[in-house]
Design an enzyme around this catalytic site. Structure first.
Site, PDB file in Angstrom:
ATOM      1  N   HIS A   1       0.809  -1.220   0.000  1.00  0.00           N
ATOM      2  CA  HIS A   1       0.000   0.000   0.000  1.00  0.00           C
ATOM      3  C   HIS A   1       0.846   1.277   0.000  1.00  0.00           C
ATOM      4  O   HIS A   1       0.331   2.376  -0.174  1.00  0.00           O
ATOM      5  CB  HIS A   1      -0.933   0.018   1.214  1.00  0.00           C
TER       6      HIS A   1
ATOM      7  N   HIS B   1       2.053   6.916  -0.563  1.00  0.00           N
ATOM      8  CA  HIS B   1       1.050   6.117   0.142  1.00  0.00           C
ATOM      9  C   HIS B   1      -0.175   6.014  -0.755  1.00  0.00           C
ATOM     10  O   HIS B   1      -0.736   7.038  -1.143  1.00  0.00           O
ATOM     11  CB  HIS B   1       0.687   6.792   1.468  1.00  0.00           C
TER      12      HIS B   1
END
Length: 159
Positions: free
Chosen positions: A64, A79
């Site tokens: 992620h 992110h």
């Protein structure tokens, strides 16, 4: 003597999408710049690419998020979405290994936007400078349509 003015480094968008100011990110860690300064992108595509030339220093568990260190020693973290750690890798496919040397625009992670939104999470994706000691100033280009690997979204002046 010639380093007095500092060197500038341009960072491109790791996503195709619309840029927004970090203050608009619906997570205090990002909006209050606790994790670093930078910008965020609302992706319209499904691939995160390298925002600069450098080495992939970390790929977070599940894919992620990833970090890159440029030849100028600038440290960046990308992110994908907000709170996507809880997805435990579902909807993320890591395309490179940690330690890989990449060039700007190299695909790093493929992700499923529908899996993120179906989990009730935001697609807003912060792009952060995580080593403030090496940065003199940052210019962030919010409110623009960016193309992954091509559009400048940050201009960083190094110390």
């Amino acid at each position: 003597m010639f380093g007095f003015f500092g060197k500038y480094v341009d960072i491109v968008s790791p996503f195709t999408g619309k840029t927004i100011d970090l203050s608009e990110v619906p997570d205090e860690v990002f909006s209050q710049r606790m994790a670093g300064d930078g910008i965020a992108v609302i992706p319209t595509g499904n691939v995160a690419v390298a925002p600069a030339d450098g080495d992939i220093t970390l790929i977070f568990q599940g894919g992620h998020s990833f970090s890159i260190k440029t030849p100028d020693k600038l440290e960046l973290t990308v992110h994908i979405g907000i709170d996507t750690l809880i997805m435990n890798g579902e909807g993320f496919e890591v395309l490179v290994q940690q330690g890989t040397k990449v060039t700007k625009g190299t695909p790093i992670v493929r992700f499923d936007p529908a899996a993120i939104t179906d989990a009730g999470l935001s697609l807003i994706s912060p792009v952060l400078l995580t080593d403030p000691d090496s940065v003199r100033s940052i210019s962030a280009y919010s409110g623009i349509d960016a193309e992954a690997g091509k559009t400048d979204i940050l201009k960083v002046r190094l110390k």
